[in-house]
Enzyme design. Structure first.
Site, PDB file in Angstrom:
ATOM      1  N   CYS A 172       7.942 -17.719   4.937  1.00  0.00           N
ATOM      2  CA  CYS A 172       7.660 -18.373   3.515  1.00  0.00           C
ATOM      3  C   CYS A 172       8.417 -17.674   2.354  1.00  0.00           C
ATOM      4  CB  CYS A 172       6.082 -17.905   3.423  1.00  0.00           C
ATOM      5  SG  CYS A 172       4.745 -18.661   4.476  1.00  0.00           S
TER       6      CYS A 172
ATOM      7  N   GLU B 276       8.064   8.663  -6.102  1.00  0.00           N
ATOM      8  CA  GLU B 276       7.407   7.289  -6.320  1.00  0.00           C
ATOM      9  C   GLU B 276       8.556   6.438  -6.973  1.00  0.00           C
ATOM     10  OE1 GLU B 276       5.172   5.386  -4.963  1.00  0.00           O
ATOM     11  OE2 GLU B 276       3.963   4.220  -6.488  1.00  0.00           O
ATOM     12  N   GLU B 277       8.874   5.216  -6.283  1.00  0.00           N
ATOM     13  CA  GLU B 277       9.831   4.281  -6.927  1.00  0.00           C
ATOM     14  C   GLU B 277      11.099   4.696  -6.615  1.00  0.00           C
ATOM     15  OE1 GLU B 277       8.906   1.403  -7.402  1.00  0.00           O
ATOM     16  OE2 GLU B 277       6.885   1.461  -8.005  1.00  0.00           O
TER      17      GLU B 277
ATOM     18  N   GLN C 138      13.699   3.720  -5.013  1.00  0.00           N
ATOM     19  CA  GLN C 138      14.664   2.782  -5.114  1.00  0.00           C
ATOM     20  C   GLN C 138      15.695   2.686  -6.397  1.00  0.00           C
ATOM     21  OE1 GLN C 138      11.456   1.857  -4.803  1.00  0.00           O
ATOM     22  NE2 GLN C 138      11.171   0.340  -6.409  1.00  0.00           N
TER      23      GLN C 138
ATOM     24  N   GLY D   9       0.714  -1.340   0.052  1.00  0.00           N
ATOM     25  CA  GLY D   9      -0.013   0.025   0.060  1.00  0.00           C
ATOM     26  C   GLY D   9       0.794   0.994   0.091  1.00  0.00           C
ATOM     27  N   LYS D  10       2.106   0.909  -0.584  1.00  0.00           N
ATOM     28  CA  LYS D  10       3.095   2.496  -0.499  1.00  0.00           C
ATOM     29  C   LYS D  10       2.370   3.462  -1.484  1.00  0.00           C
ATOM     30  CE  LYS D  10       6.579   0.250  -1.909  1.00  0.00           C
ATOM     31  NZ  LYS D  10       5.857  -1.127  -2.039  1.00  0.00           N
ATOM     32  N   SER D  11       1.880   3.185  -2.538  1.00  0.00           N
ATOM     33  CA  SER D  11       1.418   4.175  -3.643  1.00  0.00           C
ATOM     34  C   SER D  11       0.099   4.692  -2.995  1.00  0.00           C
ATOM     35  CB  SER D  11       1.233   3.438  -4.843  1.00  0.00           C
ATOM     36  OG  SER D  11       2.260   2.822  -5.454  1.00  0.00           O
TER      37      SER D  11
END
Length: 208
Positions: free
Chosen positions: A183, A85-86, A88, A17-19
């Site tokens: 997992c 946004e983005e 990284q 849910g970052k965006s």
């Protein structure tokens, strides 16, 4: 009096849910009648080339840029809130720019993956988090067991990706899942990364 700037970093795995959180903060700034500019790295064209988009279809107009210098060329001097946004995918100059903007009284909101598919720190995100006034770490839901998930599982032909595959592979549900630490899987992990400190401590009988 000079406005008090702030750097907020939103991080977490894919599907956390970052965006959505970035769009929520941008919308609040718009309601407060602030001048806002939203940027995204041009690599991310999964849903829309000129918009920040969530996995459930919500979009917000954004300027795609390839690096920090290009972002700076599009940045208006009177902008009060800068959302990115983005993060990284950006170069290290973005860290310096975000700090300078916050020091100048701007509100800076940055969102990005804090870890790659190997569970290693991703790009400039650790530096951004260190300089942030606020870090919002979000978690998804593990698709395997339903518990909180902090990691991004990459899949290749339905199997966990191997350690030596490229760090960047643009994609969504066809390549990635959210998983918890129990997992999450990576194939062909180098021996140096398979060693565990606790195992060594237990084997030698040392006290942590």
């Amino acid at each position: 009096m000079k406005p008090l700037g702030q750097l907020t970093v939103i991080c977490g795995s894919m599907f956390a849910g970052k965006s959505e959180e970035l769009i929520r903060l941008v919308r609040r700034a718009m309601y407060a009648r602030k001048k806002v500019q939203v940027f995204k790295h041009a690599l991310d064209d999964r849903f829309a080339h000129t918009a920040v988009a969530t996995h459930n279809g919500v979009q917000w107009e954004a300027i795609p840029v390839r690096n920090t210098r290009e972002l700076l060329c599009h940045l208006d001097a009177d902008t009060e809130v800068v959302a990115i946004e983005e993060a990284q995918f950006f170069d290290e100059e973005l860290v310096r720019l975000c700090v300078e903007l916050a020091d100048a009284g701007k509100t800076v909101i940055v969102a990005g993956l804090d870890q790659d598919f190997r569970r290693q720190p991703f790009g400039i995100m650790p530096l951004l988090m260190a300089h942030a006034d606020e870090v919002v770490k979000l978690r998804a839901i593990c698709v395997q067991c339903g518990r909180p998930a902090s990691h991004t599982q990459r899949l290749v032909d339905g199997r966990p990706a191997a350690w030596d595959e490229p760090t960047i592979l643009i994609g969504a549900a066809e390549h990635y899942e959210a998983r918890c630490r129990n997992c999450h899987q990576v194939r062909r992990v180098p021996p140096a990364y398979r060693k565990r400190l606790l195992r060594g401590i237990r084997r030698t009988g040392e006290t942590p």
